[in-house]
Design an enzyme around this catalytic site. Structure first.
Site, PDB file in Angstrom:
ATOM      1  N   ASP A 231       0.904  -1.269   0.032  1.00 61.25           N
ATOM      2  CA  ASP A 231       0.134   0.008  -0.050  1.00 61.25           C
ATOM      3  C   ASP A 231       0.857   1.078   0.102  1.00 61.25           C
ATOM      4  O   ASP A 231       1.609   1.395   0.856  1.00 61.25           O
ATOM      5  CB  ASP A 231      -0.851  -0.110   1.268  1.00 61.25           C
ATOM      6  CG  ASP A 231      -2.018   1.109   1.124  1.00 61.25           C
ATOM      7  OD1 ASP A 231      -3.110   1.075   0.320  1.00 61.25           O
ATOM      8  OD2 ASP A 231      -1.672   2.265   1.932  1.00 61.25           O
ATOM      9  N   ASN A 239      -2.137  12.746  -3.989  1.00 61.29           N
ATOM     10  CA  ASN A 239      -3.056  13.259  -4.998  1.00 61.29           C
ATOM     11  C   ASN A 239      -3.538  14.540  -4.886  1.00 61.29           C
ATOM     12  O   ASN A 239      -3.518  15.510  -5.760  1.00 61.29           O
ATOM     13  CB  ASN A 239      -4.147  12.322  -5.214  1.00 61.29           C
ATOM     14  CG  ASN A 239      -3.946  11.082  -6.122  1.00 61.29           C
ATOM     15  OD1 ASN A 239      -3.052  10.970  -6.788  1.00 61.29           O
ATOM     16  ND2 ASN A 239      -4.747   9.863  -5.812  1.00 61.29           N
ATOM     17  N   ASP A 248      -0.713   9.114 -10.732  1.00 62.41           N
ATOM     18  CA  ASP A 248      -0.962   7.635 -11.521  1.00 62.41           C
ATOM     19  C   ASP A 248       0.512   7.431 -11.866  1.00 62.41           C
ATOM     20  O   ASP A 248       0.666   6.250 -12.144  1.00 62.41           O
ATOM     21  CB  ASP A 248      -1.741   8.113 -12.844  1.00 62.41           C
ATOM     22  CG  ASP A 248      -3.169   8.280 -12.593  1.00 62.41           C
ATOM     23  OD1 ASP A 248      -3.663   8.016 -11.398  1.00 62.41           O
ATOM     24  OD2 ASP A 248      -4.000   8.858 -13.406  1.00 62.41           O
ATOM     25  N   GLU A 275      -4.702   2.246  -4.525  1.00 60.04           N
ATOM     26  CA  GLU A 275      -3.144   2.138  -4.293  1.00 60.04           C
ATOM     27  C   GLU A 275      -2.711   1.075  -3.867  1.00 60.04           C
ATOM     28  O   GLU A 275      -1.374   1.157  -3.461  1.00 60.04           O
ATOM     29  CB  GLU A 275      -2.868   3.518  -3.688  1.00 60.04           C
ATOM     30  CG  GLU A 275      -3.119   3.483  -2.322  1.00 60.04           C
ATOM     31  CD  GLU A 275      -4.577   4.042  -1.797  1.00 60.04           C
ATOM     32  OE1 GLU A 275      -4.547   4.305  -0.500  1.00 60.04           O
ATOM     33  OE2 GLU A 275      -5.247   3.938  -2.794  1.00 60.04           O
TER      34      GLU A 275
END
Length: 371
Positions: A231, A239, A248, A275
């Site tokens: 993770d 983000n 991304d 993620e």
């Protein structure tokens, strides 16, 4: 009752109606052969075998072209005499009477091969030759080549039969190639349906399928299985601070690093969700799985992907939960996912950017393997 039955008479001893009957039978048999055989090579071989067996044709061959139509690349043949090719395959369509047939797009009747400027001697006993383009809806697939030791064999009626055989062969090749293209398209679609569009690694659907298969296989063999859940730490703040395009790109880099760590033929890297990535590692003990996880964690740190909003470090880090067990067919595979998920939770609550390992002993339940 003496005499030879009409159907057993040699070609030269048959009358006109008997020859027509043979030609009709061959055409019917070729039509039947066109739908039999496990692949195109086998189908074409059955067709030339049929022609060479039933008619006074010394050589019957089908010569196939490449996709560009500039070279002959494959020949399937049958006959009663040996055949010398005009060179090793592939050979260009600028060579020989077969090449002339391709270049002109028309059938070529050679009544006397010794006086044809393009004939390449394949056998000195051959006297005449008939070549027909194998053409389907404007696409030239190759040439049907018939060679005879008789100078008078290729009558208009015989040639018309071979024209029909060539059309049948063209249809067969076209159908086979259409089926092959459909199979390839289906494989591509299957691959796409099993891949994550962002990272290029396996998606959740592929993971679920492979995980179930691997669980059963390891259970049957009595072998270990490790699962790593990876993770990205504090991904939402990343983000928010740097934008989704940067997020991304970070996920793609994490997927690349996971692929480099899990390269075994039976190992799998998948995007498990958001993620979170998953690595499936058969035949790994807890210490071995921990070493692989630590290697991945350190490699992510070494990339130093900027993360200005992380309370852990100024760069992207990962928390990894490792679950290890010896699968049991009587236990659902989701049990190992639950163990790895609890280990991931432990890694996060202990400060992130770390590895936590739990083993699953069936009699005692999950056991923390952290030192």
């Amino acid at each position: 009752m003496g005499g030879v039955r009409e159907k057993d008479l040699p070609w030269g001893e048959r009358d006109a109606s008997g020859r027509r009957a043979v030609l009709a039978e061959i055409l019917a048999q070729v039509s039947s052969e066109a739908f039999e055989g496990e692949n195109l090579q086998a189908v074409l071989q059955r067709i030339v075998d049929c022609v060479a067996r039933r008619l006074p044709v010394a050589i019957a061959s089908i010569i196939l072209l490449d996709e560009d139509g500039g070279h002959f690349v494959q020949e399937v043949w049958a006959g009663r005499i040996g055949l010398d090719l005009p060179g090793d395959l592939p050979w260009p369509v600028t060579v020989g009477a077969a090449g002339r047939c391709v270049r002109s797009g028309r059938a070529q009747l050679i009544a006397d091969v010794q006086h044809d400027p393009d004939y390449v001697p394949g056998n000195r006993d051959v006297r005449s030759e008939y070549l027909v383009p194998i053409l389907h809806r404007g696409r030239l697939h190759g040439v049907l080549n018939l060679e005879s030791t008789r100078a008078d064999f290729f009558t208009p009626e015989v040639c018309a039969t071979f024209d029909a055989v060539a059309s049948q062969v063209a249809g067969t090749i076209h159908l086979t190639r259409v089926v092959l293209e459909l199979e390839q398209a289906n494989r591509r679609l299957q691959l796409l349906s099993m891949s994550d569009g962002l990272t290029g690694i396996a998606n959740r659907r592929c993971f679920d399928q492979r995980f179930a298969e691997t669980w059963r296989r390891q259970a049957e063999a009595g072998r270990l299985l490790a699962l790593l859940l990876v993770d990205a730490d504090c991904f939402k703040p990343l983000n928010d601070a740097c934008g989704h395009l940067y997020g991304d790109e970070c996920l793609r880099e994490l997927a690349r690093l996971c692929r480099e760590v899990a390269r075994g033929p039976d190992e799998l890297v998948a995007r498990y969700g958001g993620e979170e990535l998953a690595l499936l590692l058969p035949d790994h003990t807890a210490p071995q799985a921990r070493r692989r996880a630590e290697c991945l964690r350190r490699r992510v740190e070494a990339e130093r992907l900027a993360h200005p909003a992380s309370p852990v470090a100024p760069h992207v880090t990962v928390s990894i939960g490792v679950g290890v067990t010896r699968p049991d067919a009587s236990i659902p595979d989701q049990a190992l996912i639950a163990v790895a998920d609890r280990a991931l939770y432990a890694a996060k609550t202990r400060g992130r950017n770390r590895v936590a390992v739990r083993t699953m002993a069936h009699a005692r339940g999950p056991r923390d393997a952290d030192r």
